[in-house]
Design an enzyme around this catalytic site. Structure first.
Site, PDB file in Angstrom:
ATOM      1  N   CYS A  71     -57.986 -39.821 -22.104  1.00  0.00           N
ATOM      2  CA  CYS A  71     -56.712 -39.142 -21.863  1.00  0.00           C
ATOM      3  C   CYS A  71     -55.715 -39.628 -22.909  1.00  0.00           C
ATOM      4  O   CYS A  71     -55.412 -40.825 -22.971  1.00  0.00           O
ATOM      5  CB  CYS A  71     -56.197 -39.434 -20.457  1.00  0.00           C
ATOM      6  SG  CYS A  71     -54.524 -38.808 -20.158  1.00  0.00           S
ATOM      7  N   HIS A 162     -62.879 -29.238 -24.390  1.00  0.00           N
ATOM      8  CA  HIS A 162     -61.714 -28.359 -24.397  1.00  0.00           C
ATOM      9  C   HIS A 162     -62.109 -26.966 -24.880  1.00  0.00           C
ATOM     10  O   HIS A 162     -62.877 -26.817 -25.832  1.00  0.00           O
ATOM     11  CB  HIS A 162     -60.621 -28.895 -25.312  1.00  0.00           C
ATOM     12  CG  HIS A 162     -60.052 -30.200 -24.857  1.00  0.00           C
ATOM     13  ND1 HIS A 162     -59.001 -30.285 -23.979  1.00  0.00           N
ATOM     14  CD2 HIS A 162     -60.414 -31.486 -25.142  1.00  0.00           C
ATOM     15  CE1 HIS A 162     -58.723 -31.555 -23.752  1.00  0.00           C
ATOM     16  NE2 HIS A 162     -59.577 -32.302 -24.435  1.00  0.00           N
ATOM     17  N   GLU A 211     -56.277 -28.837 -16.557  1.00  0.00           N
ATOM     18  CA  GLU A 211     -57.196 -29.950 -16.735  1.00  0.00           C
ATOM     19  C   GLU A 211     -58.221 -29.977 -15.608  1.00  0.00           C
ATOM     20  O   GLU A 211     -57.864 -29.866 -14.431  1.00  0.00           O
ATOM     21  CB  GLU A 211     -56.434 -31.273 -16.769  1.00  0.00           C
ATOM     22  CG  GLU A 211     -55.523 -31.428 -17.979  1.00  0.00           C
ATOM     23  CD  GLU A 211     -55.106 -32.870 -18.187  1.00  0.00           C
ATOM     24  OE1 GLU A 211     -56.000 -33.736 -18.292  1.00  0.00           O
ATOM     25  OE2 GLU A 211     -53.895 -33.134 -18.249  1.00  0.00           O
ATOM     26  N   CYS A 220     -51.152 -32.849 -22.018  1.00  0.00           N
ATOM     27  CA  CYS A 220     -52.523 -33.350 -22.182  1.00  0.00           C
ATOM     28  C   CYS A 220     -52.679 -33.743 -23.641  1.00  0.00           C
ATOM     29  O   CYS A 220     -52.659 -32.886 -24.526  1.00  0.00           O
ATOM     30  CB  CYS A 220     -53.540 -32.282 -21.799  1.00  0.00           C
ATOM     31  SG  CYS A 220     -55.266 -32.780 -22.070  1.00  0.00           S
ATOM     32  N   GLY A 223     -55.878 -32.573 -25.202  1.00  0.00           N
ATOM     33  CA  GLY A 223     -55.740 -31.127 -25.314  1.00  0.00           C
ATOM     34  C   GLY A 223     -54.879 -30.720 -26.489  1.00  0.00           C
ATOM     35  O   GLY A 223     -55.191 -29.764 -27.213  1.00  0.00           O
TER      36      GLY A 223
END
Length: 277
Positions: A71, A162, A211, A220, A223
Site C-alpha cells: 500500500c 491494478h 480497492e 491509493c 493505484g
C-alpha cells in the site's frame, strides 16, 4: 492494545507497533478495528514489525481481513511513524513488504516527517504476473466487458494488481456498482484494484479507485503509480504526473531508464489511542 490512526490523503489505517504489541489473529483484528461503527474506523490494519532483511516490516490487512501485498499511502505512514515515534533516526529507510523491500526518503521539518518519497520498484506488465487472464504479453488498452458495457483497460502490478480504465466522467461514476464488478471479474484471479481515470493534460490526471477488500478509498498510492505507468504506456502523459485523488495529490515519476516508479506524498497522524480487546 495501543494504536495510532494515520492517513495518507484520506486513505486511513490503524497502525500497531508490534515491537511492543502482539496481535494473535491479524485478519480478525483488521475487521474489528476497521469497522467505522463498532471499531476504530479505517481502510485496514498495518502492523509495524521487526525485519531480518530490512529496517522494518509492514504487514498489512484490508478492512475485510484479507492480506494485501503493498500500500503506497500505508508505507508512507510507516515511514512517518518509525521516525516520529523514535524507532529510527535515519531519514533513508528500508521496509519489507510482501511485494519486496521498498526504500523511503523522509523529508523532515521541525523534527517531524512532512513528505515521504517511496521507491516503488518496477511496474509488472506481464499478465500472468499481475495476474490478469490475457493472451498477449501485455494488457494495454484492451477491451473488457463488465456488466454488459465494454471498457478499455491497461493492466499493471505495483506489487498488487491494478486495472486502469479511462472514463469521461470520474465524479459522476457509479463506482459502488461498477467497482465490485471489476474486482470480482473472472479475468482477475486474485481480484483487482480498479482505477477510473480522466486525463486532464499531459502532466495531470484525476482518478477514483475501488480497492479489493476495502471498496472505494480516498486514495491509493500503488493505484496512482499504476495510473501514471498506464498513462505513459498509452502515450497520454509525460513521465512525471500529478495524480489527483479524492484525498489530495500524489507526485508520480516513472524513470524508464532505471525502470523504477517514485511516489511522493504526505503522511499524517490522526490520533493515538488504546482499544480494549
Amino acid at each position: 492494545m495501543k494504536f495510532t490512526k494515520m492517513q495518507g490523503l484520506g486513505n486511513d489505517y490503524v497502525y500497531v507497533n508490534c515491537f511492543k504489541e502482539t496481535i494473535e489473529n491479524p485478519p480478525e483484528m483488521a475487521k474489528k478495528v476497521s469497522n467505522r461503527n463498532f471499531g476504530i474506523g479505517s481502510d485496514g490494519l498495518i502492523m509495524i514489525n521487526p525485519s531480518d532483511v530490512a529496517d522494518f516490516e509492514m504487514e498489512m490487512y484490508n478492512a475485510d481481513g484479507s492480506r494485501s501485498e503493498m500500500c503506497g499511502n500505508g508505507i508512507r505512514c510507516v515511514g512517518k511513524y518509525v521516525y516520529d515515534y523514535g524507532l529510527t533516526e535515519k531519514e533513508h529507510i528500508s521496509v519489507e513488504t510482501l511485494a519486496g523491500i521498498k526504500y523511503l526518503d523522509l523529508t523532515v521539518e521541525d523534527g517531524k516527517v512532512k513528505l515521504v518519497k517511496v521507491d516503488m520498484g518496477s511496474p509488472e506488465l506481464v499478465p500472468a504476473n499481475i495476474p490478469i487472464v490475457a493472451d498477449g504479453d501485455r494488457v494495454i488498452d484492451e477491451p473488457i466487458n463488465v456488466n454488459g458495457t465494454e471498457y478499455r483497460m491497461t493492466g499493471v502490478s505495483m506489487g498488487n494488481p491494478h486495472a486502469v480504465v479511462y472514463v469521461e466522467d470520474v465524479k459522476g461514476l457509479d463506482i459502488e456498482t461498477i467497482g465490485p464488478a471489476f474486482e470480482n471479474h473472472e479475468r482477475f484471479p486474485n481480484r483487482v484494484n480498479t482505477e477510473f481515470v480522466k486525463v486532464l493534460d499531459r502532466n495531470t490526471v484525476e482518478m477514483r479507485v475501488w480497492e479489493r477488500g476495502s471498496g472505494e478509498t480516498m486514495a491509493c498510492g500503488t493505484g496512482a503509480c499504476a495510473v501514471a505507468v498506464a498513462c505513459i504506456l498509452n502515450g497520454l502523459t509525460e513521465d512525471k504526473v500529478t495524480v489527483k485523488l479524492l484525498g489530495g495529490d500524489l507526485q508520480i515519476e516513472w524513470d524508464k531508464e532505471a525502470d523504477k516508479v517514485y511516489m511522493t506524498g504526505p503522511a499524517e497522524v490522526s490520533f493515538d489511542g488504546e482499544i480494549n480487546l
